[in-house]
Design an enzyme around this catalytic site. Structure first.
Site, mmCIF file in Angstrom:
data_model
loop_
_atom_site.group_PDB
_atom_site.id
_atom_site.type_symbol
_atom_site.label_atom_id
_atom_site.label_comp_id
_atom_site.label_asym_id
_atom_site.label_seq_id
_atom_site.Cartn_x
_atom_site.Cartn_y
_atom_site.Cartn_z
ATOM 1 N N GLU A 1 -6.377 7.062 -1.184
ATOM 2 C CA GLU A 1 -6.269 5.828 -0.405
ATOM 3 C C GLU A 1 -6.879 4.642 -1.145
ATOM 4 O O GLU A 1 -6.348 3.532 -1.096
ATOM 5 C CB GLU A 1 -6.935 6.006 0.962
ATOM 6 N N HIS B 1 0.837 -1.206 0.000
ATOM 7 C CA HIS B 1 0.000 0.000 0.000
ATOM 8 C C HIS B 1 0.871 1.255 0.000
ATOM 9 O O HIS B 1 0.613 2.213 -0.742
ATOM 10 C CB HIS B 1 -0.912 -0.019 1.234
ATOM 11 N N GLU B 2 1.911 1.246 0.827
ATOM 12 C CA GLU B 2 2.802 2.404 0.893
ATOM 13 C C GLU B 2 3.627 2.542 -0.385
ATOM 14 O O GLU B 2 3.856 3.655 -0.873
ATOM 15 C CB GLU B 2 3.714 2.294 2.117
#
EC number: 3.4.24.-
Length: 286
Positions: free
Chosen positions: A214, A139-140
């Site tokens: 996100e 995700h990062e």
């Protein structure tokens, strides 16, 4: 998370300095073009400074330590996992850091894809399985791949410019008398009030974009490691105690997020249940 994001606080300081300079010099920026250029200069200054110093500020804010030479199996796994994900995403290897905190969280930051950082808390490493932690790291990495740090900087600069320019133009109209002369006191007061009001609106726009971002990072994680791992990581966050929040711009690139009610308009992250639902609807990235 502090109510005033560190990333926005730098820009607010620039706005204050902007007001002080104009007041001390007596500049009323009657020329709209000149005002727009001045607004852009001050509007982008704070964002760009925050961006260029983001890695240093992040490391100091949480006391993170960059892994230069892995000292144990966990650190080796972290570095190797991020390296593998970066290669699959066609990215240069980010710096990898660990910070000591019971907070179950991770974040990405850095001024560019070539100079980025992925940091993870010891609390996350203890609380999550390896598959779940792998999804969080992905995700990062997806944040870096999407260029989210630079995009947020540009958006914040545009919003700051809008806030300064529009508030000053309205203040000039309100403070001018029939002879076209302006009252400096009224001009300053009106412009300050409007900058605060428009600043809240700008923050809402910035946080809306952050929430949209996100969803993209979740999808990016699903592409790298499979959506089932990312869903499992988010479900783990739901089961854990409500995490402590990171300060400032770190929160905007972290994995978790909370708040509800009216404060939801200022959330940097969508509710976890919405993120899980969005992942479940993905047809690919099984």
């Amino acid at each position: 998370m502090m109510r005033i994001l560190l990333f926005l606080a730098t820009n607010m300081a620039v706005l204050v300095v902007f007001n002080i300079i104009l007041s001390l010099t007596g500049i009323q920026a009657q020329d709209a073009t000149g005002l727009l250029l001045m607004a852009a200069l001050f509007g982008f200054s704070g964002s760009l400074i925050s961006l260029f110093l983001s890695k240093t500020m992040a490391l100091r804010a949480v006391g993170a330590e960059v892994i230069k030479q892995p000292r144990n199996d966990m650190e080796r796994w972290l570095v190797n996992t991020v390296r593998s994900q970066a290669e699959r995403a066609n990215l240069p290897m980010p710096d990898v850091a660990i910070y000591h905190s019971e907070d179950v969280n991770a974040f990405a930051t850095g001024p560019s894809k070539n100079n980025s950082l992925v940091a993870v808390s010891t609390g996350l490493l203890r609380a999550m399985t390896q598959d779940e932690a792998e999804a969080v790291l992905a995700h990062e990495v997806a944040h870096i791949k999407n260029g989210d740090m630079v995009t947020m900087t540009l958006l914040q600069g545009v919003l700051n410019t809008f806030v300064i320019f529009v508030s000053r133009m309205i203040a000039k109209v309100v403070s001018s008398n029939r002879d076209g002369e302006s009252s400096t006191g009224i001009y300053f007061l009106v412009s300050m009030v409007l900058e605060i009001l428009f600043g809240f609106l700008a923050s809402m726009i910035a946080m809306w974009f952050s929430r949209y971002r996100e969803f993209r990072a979740d999808a990016g994680s699903a592409k790298l490691v499979g959506k089932h791992k990312m869903i499992a990581a988010l479900q783990r966050l739901q089961r854990l105690h409500e995490p402590q929040e990171l300060e400032g711009q770190l929160a905007a690139f972290a994995i978790n997020g909370k708040r509800g009610g009216l404060a939801a308009l200022f959330m940097s992250h969508p509710p976890l249940e919405k993120r899980i639902a969005a992942l479940q609807q993905l047809d690919s990235f099984k």
